[in-house]
Structure formats: structure tokens, C-alpha cells
Enzyme design. Structure first.
Site, PDB file in Angstrom:
ATOM      1  N   CYS A 111       0.826  -1.218   0.000  1.00 25.92           N
ATOM      2  CA  CYS A 111       0.000   0.000   0.000  1.00 25.92           C
ATOM      3  C   CYS A 111       0.857   1.265   0.000  1.00 25.92           C
ATOM      4  CB  CYS A 111      -0.927   0.003   1.197  1.00 25.92           C
ATOM      5  SG  CYS A 111      -2.003  -1.420   1.242  1.00 25.92           S
ATOM      6  N   HIS A 252      -2.673   6.992   3.732  1.00 28.65           N
ATOM      7  CA  HIS A 252      -3.195   5.778   3.103  1.00 28.65           C
ATOM      8  C   HIS A 252      -4.524   5.422   3.767  1.00 28.65           C
ATOM      9  CE1 HIS A 252      -3.778   1.831   1.688  1.00 28.65           C
ATOM     10  NE2 HIS A 252      -3.307   1.207   2.756  1.00 28.65           N
ATOM     11  N   ASN A 282      -9.936   0.064   1.360  1.00 28.42           N
ATOM     12  CA  ASN A 282      -8.485   0.131   1.154  1.00 28.42           C
ATOM     13  C   ASN A 282      -8.171  -0.325  -0.271  1.00 28.42           C
ATOM     14  OD1 ASN A 282      -5.736  -0.298   1.069  1.00 28.42           O
ATOM     15  ND2 ASN A 282      -5.614  -1.379   3.025  1.00 28.42           N
TER      16      ASN A 282
HETATM   17  N1  ACO Z   1     -17.055  -8.568  11.785  1.00 30.25           N
HETATM   18  C1  ACO Z   1     -17.325  -8.849  13.082  1.00 30.25           C
HETATM   19  N2  ACO Z   1     -16.374  -9.238  13.942  1.00 30.25           N
HETATM   20  C2  ACO Z   1     -15.119  -9.334  13.491  1.00 30.25           C
HETATM   21  C3  ACO Z   1     -14.781  -9.059  12.149  1.00 30.25           C
HETATM   22  C4  ACO Z   1     -15.809  -8.660  11.286  1.00 30.25           C
HETATM   23  N3  ACO Z   1     -15.602  -8.364   9.996  1.00 30.25           N
HETATM   24  N4  ACO Z   1     -13.440  -9.234  11.992  1.00 30.25           N
HETATM   25  C5  ACO Z   1     -12.955  -9.609  13.185  1.00 30.25           C
HETATM   26  N5  ACO Z   1     -13.973  -9.683  14.087  1.00 30.25           N
HETATM   27  C6  ACO Z   1     -13.913 -10.042  15.499  1.00 30.25           C
HETATM   28  C7  ACO Z   1     -12.699 -10.864  15.848  1.00 30.25           C
HETATM   29  O1  ACO Z   1     -12.897 -12.224  15.584  1.00 30.25           O
HETATM   30  C8  ACO Z   1     -12.538 -10.567  17.322  1.00 30.25           C
HETATM   31  O2  ACO Z   1     -13.468 -11.350  18.026  1.00 30.25           O
HETATM   32  P1  ACO Z   1     -13.055 -12.005  19.460  1.00 30.25           P
HETATM   33  O3  ACO Z   1     -12.769 -10.816  20.346  1.00 30.25           O
HETATM   34  O4  ACO Z   1     -14.265 -12.776  19.808  1.00 30.25           O
HETATM   35  O5  ACO Z   1     -11.853 -12.820  19.161  1.00 30.25           O
HETATM   36  C9  ACO Z   1     -12.999  -9.112  17.439  1.00 30.25           C
HETATM   37  O6  ACO Z   1     -13.789  -8.859  16.270  1.00 30.25           O
HETATM   38  C10 ACO Z   1     -11.840  -8.134  17.490  1.00 30.25           C
HETATM   39  O7  ACO Z   1     -10.911  -8.489  16.456  1.00 30.25           O
HETATM   40  P2  ACO Z   1      -9.638  -7.624  16.155  1.00 30.25           P
HETATM   41  O8  ACO Z   1      -8.842  -8.284  15.094  1.00 30.25           O
HETATM   42  O9  ACO Z   1      -8.959  -7.302  17.461  1.00 30.25           O
HETATM   43  O10 ACO Z   1     -10.337  -6.307  15.600  1.00 30.25           O
HETATM   44  P3  ACO Z   1      -9.685  -4.934  15.313  1.00 30.25           P
HETATM   45  O11 ACO Z   1     -10.367  -3.875  16.067  1.00 30.25           O
HETATM   46  O12 ACO Z   1      -8.183  -5.000  15.371  1.00 30.25           O
HETATM   47  O13 ACO Z   1     -10.116  -4.718  13.796  1.00 30.25           O
HETATM   48  C11 ACO Z   1      -9.091  -4.804  11.630  1.00 30.25           C
HETATM   49  C12 ACO Z   1      -9.677  -5.603  12.799  1.00 30.25           C
HETATM   50  C13 ACO Z   1     -10.209  -3.953  11.076  1.00 30.25           C
HETATM   51  C14 ACO Z   1      -8.592  -5.790  10.584  1.00 30.25           C
HETATM   52  C15 ACO Z   1      -7.945  -3.903  12.150  1.00 30.25           C
HETATM   53  O14 ACO Z   1      -7.065  -4.666  12.930  1.00 30.25           O
HETATM   54  C16 ACO Z   1      -7.181  -3.238  11.042  1.00 30.25           C
HETATM   55  O15 ACO Z   1      -7.706  -2.431  10.297  1.00 30.25           O
HETATM   56  N6  ACO Z   1      -5.865  -3.512  10.954  1.00 30.25           N
HETATM   57  C17 ACO Z   1      -5.015  -2.880   9.974  1.00 30.25           C
HETATM   58  C18 ACO Z   1      -5.194  -3.556   8.680  1.00 30.25           C
HETATM   59  C19 ACO Z   1      -4.508  -2.811   7.570  1.00 30.25           C
HETATM   60  O16 ACO Z   1      -4.300  -1.638   7.627  1.00 30.25           O
HETATM   61  N7  ACO Z   1      -4.218  -3.553   6.523  1.00 30.25           N
HETATM   62  C20 ACO Z   1      -3.719  -2.973   5.345  1.00 30.25           C
HETATM   63  C21 ACO Z   1      -2.294  -3.120   5.243  1.00 30.25           C
HETATM   64  S1  ACO Z   1      -1.733  -2.372   3.810  1.00 30.25           S
HETATM   65  C22 ACO Z   1      -1.338  -3.492   2.545  1.00 30.25           C
HETATM   66  O17 ACO Z   1      -0.228  -3.501   2.098  1.00 30.25           O
HETATM   67  C23 ACO Z   1      -2.397  -4.415   1.999  1.00 30.25           C
END
Ligand code: ACO
Length: 329
Positions: A111, A252, A282
Site C-alpha cells: 500500500c 493511506h 483500502n
Molecule cells: N465482523 C465482526 N467481527 C469481526 C470481524 C468482522 N468483519 N473481523 C474480526 N472480528 C472479530 C474478531 O474475531 C474478534 O473477536 P473475538 O474478540 O471474539 O476474538 C474481534 O472482532 C476483534 O478483532 P480484532 O482483530 O482485534 O479487531 P480490530 O479492532 O483489530 O479490527 C481490523 C480488525 C479492522 C482488521 C484492524 O485490525 C485493522 O484495520 N488492521 C489494519 C489492517 C490494515 O491496515 N491492513 C492494510 C495493510 S496495507 C497493505 O499492504 C495491503
């Protein structure tokens, strides 16, 4: 010589994927997605859309907007994490579609790819005494996402955006300073395990779904905020300016919470931060140029504005640049 931005163009697929649609596909809710990511919908490539077709559409618009012809383009760089196919590089297809015969190459920095190619394009413009370099960020992430993985399928969208870089005098607007980095010790946090030299595709890898993007979201999140803030600060220092000089911060578009946390730490108010993640999700290498192009087209970014861009991605890479918006008069 300075690289200024002479033209820009974008392309997004027609098809929208809403949170309501995702609710029907995986165990998630609109409320969870909006609260945790800020995303409401994303664009998804239709049958005829590919990374190259979107790049060609964006590149055509940028060339036209710059008031040049394809013959004027001296070099093409395509930043993408979702190439048209493994060989040849996506730039070959894009160059053909645009009617170019200049050199081309793809750039892979996840990204952060667009900022990497902006810096690379500007450097080659200077080193090679070129007139115009076309840089395009283009992605069809929907083609590498596991549709059953709720941790990734909610985040990503497809699209492309292109900038024409133009050789301009030293005192012209354009790229002022930059910072690039990569911490390969975190390479395992985000990637597609199979399909390369380390793990060639086999029926077994396909059975295990290893052709899809895998991500440790929480750890990526934690590192992303730190990387964006540190890299943005380094860039501003190199440009000899401070955050209060920044007219527009274009991060980003990975997660609204990452954007808000980074803006907050940099002390840049959200009303000077460009956000379009709600409508596009994204789009990886297309995300920053798409956001800039939108903000220029709707009149927010205007000539003379100081624009700070900062991204991070698979690698883990990070990249920031300070730009003075406008074209040499
Ligand atoms: N819907 C509902 N619940 C969900 C979902 C969903 N889509 N996804 C995860 N959960 C649940 C999990 O299972 C977890 O449940 P649990 O507590 O029972 O285990 C809970 O929600 C919390 O999960 P987390 O992973 O801690 O959620 P978080 O708040 O971290 O959000 C997310 C997840 C959105 C993926 C976040 O971590 C994020 O945006 N990270 C950065 C990702 C990013 O920027 N990626 C791009 C990189 S750039 C590239 O080069 C591609």
C-alpha cells in the site's frame, strides 16, 4: 530540476459492495465494520475489469489532463500488489493500452507503492533528464481476497489513479522531500503465502487457500500508526516545514481509526485530513492518489497547498512525501 504534478486521473469499477451485502456473506455487521474501520462500501472489479484496464483508464485521463500525448511520456511505472499476471509485468499491458513505447516497470511496495513510485519517478526524471513520467497505482484486491475471511474481505476495494510527473524548474511546485522505509522482519504479518518461488502453487496450496491474502490485522494496525507518524515527521523535517504548515494530510486509506490516530499524534486536525475510505475501502497502491485526485477535483486541494502524504503496507513498508501542489507557470 523538480518533479511537479502536471495531470491526474482515476478509474473505479462501477460495482459497489456494501456492508449490507457483506452481512449476508460472512458473520459481520454494518455497525462493526463502520465502527472498526470507517468503511461503508467499496468498488469491486466487474468481469471486464483488470488491474491493467483500470490503470489504462486512469492513465488516459491523466495524460489528457496534463495536456500531453502518449508520445510525450518517457517512462511508465505501475505500483501494484495485484499484477495482471506473474509474467510479464503489468506495465507491459498498460503501456500497450496507452499507446506507449517507453520503458516501463512495476513497483511492489504494498500500500506504500504509490509514494515509492512518486519518489522513484521524480528521481529518474532528474537523473535521466526526462520530461514526463507517468506513475499509476492500480489494484484489483477483490481478486486476492478470501471471500469467507471476515478479517480481510470487509477492508479492500479496487481502483486506480495516475499522476503525470513533469520536469520543472527548482523553484516550481512539486515533490519537496520524502522518506521511504521497510522493516522486513514484519514481512510475515501481511501477504499471500503461495504462488511464488518459496511456495509454488499446487493443488494442496489451493486447497488450503494459500493463494489468498493473510493478515494479522491488530499487529499491522499497531505498527501502521507508528510508521506513518514517524515517517511523516521525518519528511516534514527534511522539507524544512512543520505540521502547522501542512494544508492537507493525505494518509493511506486503510482504516479510519489508523487515520485518526496518526492525524491526532501529528496534531493535524481531521478537517485538514483527506478521507474517502467510507466509499472506497483500502485500495492499496491506488488509495493515496485516488484521495488526492478527488480532493483536487472538488476544490479542496488548490495550487500552492502543502500536501503531506503517508502510507504503509505489506513488507512492512512505509513511505511519506511532502508536495507543493501546482504546476510550473
Ligand atoms: N465482523 C465482526 N467481527 C469481526 C470481524 C468482522 N468483519 N473481523 C474480526 N472480528 C472479530 C474478531 O474475531 C474478534 O473477536 P473475538 O474478540 O471474539 O476474538 C474481534 O472482532 C476483534 O478483532 P480484532 O482483530 O482485534 O479487531 P480490530 O479492532 O483489530 O479490527 C481490523 C480488525 C479492522 C482488521 C484492524 O485490525 C485493522 O484495520 N488492521 C489494519 C489492517 C490494515 O491496515 N491492513 C492494510 C495493510 S496495507 C497493505 O499492504 C495491503
Amino acid at each position: 530540476m523538480r518533479a511537479s504534478i502536471a495531470g491526474w486521473g482515476t478509474a473505479v469499477p462501477e460495482q459497489r459492495l456494501t456492508n449490507a451485502e457483506l452481512e449476508r456473506r460472512v458473520d459481520t455487521t454494518d455497525e462493526w465494520i463502520v465502527e472498526r474501520t470507517g468503511i461503508r462500501e467499496r468498488r469491486i472489479a466487474g468481469e471486464g475489469d483488470t488491474t491493467a484496464s483500470l490503470a489504462i483508464e486512469a492513465g488516459t485521463a491523466a495524460i489528457k489532463q496534463a495536456g500531453i500525448t502518449p508520445e510525450d511520456v518517457d517512462l511508465l511505472i505501475v505500483a501494484t500488489a495485484t499484477p495482471e499476471q506473474p509474467i510479464p509485468h503489468t506495465g507491459a499491458f498498460v503501456g500497450e493500452g496507452l499507446g506507449l513505447r517507453c520503458g516501463s516497470f512495476d513497483l511492489g511496495a504494498g500500500c506504500a507503492g504509490f509514494v515509492y513510485e512518486l519518489v522513484t519517478g521524480a528521481a529518474l526524471l532528474q537523473a535521466g533528464n526526462l520530461d514526463y513520467v507517468l506513475v499509476i497505482g492500480a489494484e484489483t484486491l477483490s481478486r486476492i481476497i478470501d471471500p469467507t475471511d471476515r478479517g480481510t474481505c470487509i477492508l479492500f476495494g479496487d481502483g486506480a489513479a495516475a499522476f503525470v510527473l513533469e520536469a520543472s524548474p527548482d523553484d516550481a511546485p512539486g515533490l519537496l522531500a520524502w522518506d521511504l522505509g521497510c522493516d522486513g522482519s514484519a514481512a510475515g504479518l501481511l501477504g499471500i503465502p503461495a504462488g511464488g518461488s518459496r511456495m509454488p502453487t499446487t493443488p494442496e496450496t489451493i486447497n488450503q487457500g494459500l493463494q489468498y491474502l493473510k493478515m494479522q490485522g491488530q499487529e499491522v494496525f499497531r505498527r501502521a500508526v507508528r510508521a506513518v507518524v514517524e515517517s511523516a515527521r521525518t519528511t516534514l523535517e527534511r522539507a524544512g516545514v512543520t505540521t502547522s504548515d501542512v494544508d492537507w494530510f493525505v494518509p493511506h486509506q486503510a482504516n479510519l481509526r489508523i487515520i485518526e490516530a496518526a492525524a491526532n499524534r501529528l496534531k493535524i486536525p481531521m478537517d485538514r485530513t483527506i478521507v474517502n475510505i467510507d466509499r472506497f475501502g483500502n485500495t492499496s497502491a491506488a488509495s493515496i492518489p485516488l484521495a488526492i485526485a478527488e480532493a483536487v477535483d472538488d476544490g479542496r486541494i488548490t495550487d500552492g497547498d502543502l500536501v503531506l502524504v503517508s502510507g504503509f503496507g505489506a513488507g512492512m513498508t512505509w513511505a511519506s512525501a511532502a508536495l507543493r501542489w501546482g504546476r510550473a507557470s
